[in-house]
Scaffold this motif. Structure first.
Motif, short mmCIF file in Angstrom:
data_model
loop_
_atom_site.label_atom_id
_atom_site.label_comp_id
_atom_site.label_asym_id
_atom_site.label_seq_id
_atom_site.Cartn_x
_atom_site.Cartn_y
_atom_site.Cartn_z
N ALA A 129 4.48 6.14 -31.23
CA ALA A 129 4.21 7.33 -30.43
C ALA A 129 5.31 7.56 -29.40
N ALA A 133 6.82 11.24 -28.79
CA ALA A 133 6.06 11.88 -27.71
C ALA A 133 6.69 13.20 -27.28
N ASP A 137 2.03 16.05 -25.20
CA ASP A 137 1.30 14.79 -25.42
C ASP A 137 1.09 14.04 -24.11
N THR A 168 -5.54 10.04 -28.76
CA THR A 168 -4.37 10.91 -28.55
C THR A 168 -3.10 10.18 -28.94
N MET A 172 -0.37 11.03 -31.85
CA MET A 172 1.05 11.21 -31.52
C MET A 172 1.96 10.57 -32.57
#
Length: 256
Positions: A129, A133, A137, A168, A172
């Motif tokens: 992630a 990102a 995000d 979340t 991502m």
């Protein structure tokens, strides 16, 4: 028994905390039966007292997390009760044969088995992630933390902000398999009777600041787009959860 350990604050976390499978049974189930037989064998001795979890782990040559899961399994079946400062108390009923097929009693993966999977998968997801990102995000993660900070009266296992934060990060990664794996782990946690029982021993007011701080550290690493830092921050957070689940009652017993 060789055991690798990692220092986390003032506590020690064992790396071999995952229950193993033996002939279709999880190790904590086997250990629970052995502890029940120990209780039954000493039922006639008024001077006998239940050993601590650390003593049981040493005597049975298994890790602390396995013993904790075994004790929770016995507590769910009315054989023992964990009473903070008093430790593990044996209840009057004789243990007899422990049935792990009782309706309404958890028979799936133990809490620490789920945490081991989360440690492996979510730490790697955080690293991925960090490479992908976006500013959006990061804003979403900060909103999740803000919600966690507002959920002071919410039971730990029902916090929406915490779950949304981790999901979340999963999203991502832009990897559908990682997303489905993490979602499945959280669903198993939510459905686990043992998770609910284990969390009864957690003092929410004392752990929330630590865990929220962990989430801020994860976001900081993601903001830097630093995969290694994100991996370590997520790993540190899940190890803090493991440590708190292991030590909550013991801290209560020996607090001045």
């Amino acid at each position: 028994m060789n055991r690798k350990t990692a220092q986390q604050g003032d506590a020690t976390i064992t790396d071999d905390f995952a229950p193993r499978l033996f002939a279709g049974q999880r190790l904590y189930q086997i250990v629970a039966r052995r502890i029940a037989r120990m209780i039954e064998a000493n039922a006639g001795d008024p001077g006998w007292h239940m050993p601590s979890e650390r003593e049981l782990a040493e005597e049975l040559e298994v890790s602390r997390p396995v013993v904790r899961e075994a004790v929770i399994a016995l507590e769910m079946r009315g054989i023992v009760e964990v009473r903070g400062r008093a430790g593990i108390m044996v209840l009057p009923a004789r243990p007899g044969q422990i049935n792990f097929d009782l309706a309404g009693v958890d028979t799936g993966p133990g809490p620490f088995e789920l945490l081991e999977a989360r440690l492996a998968i979510e730490s790697s997801a955080a690293a991925l992630a960090a490479e992908r990102a976006t500013s959006y995000d990061i804003m979403m993660l900060e909103e999740c933390i803000a919600q966690m900070e507002r959920e002071t009266e919410v039971v730990l296992l029902q916090e929406k902000g915490d779950r949304d934060f981790h999901m979340t990060i999963a999203k991502m990664t832009n990897n559908a398999i990682i997303i489905s794996m993490i979602e499945a782990l959280w669903s198993q946690r939510d459905e686990s009777v043992m998770w609910k029982k284990l969390h009864e021993h957690i003092h929410a007011e004392s752990v929330r600041p630590l865990w929220i701080g962990d989430h801020h550290s994860i976001v900081s690493a993601l903001k830097m787009r630093h995969p290694d830092a994100a991996y370590k921050a997520m790993s540190r957070h899940i190890k803090n959860v493991i440590n708190e689940l292991l030590e909550a009652d013991e801290r209560g017993r020996f607090a001045p």
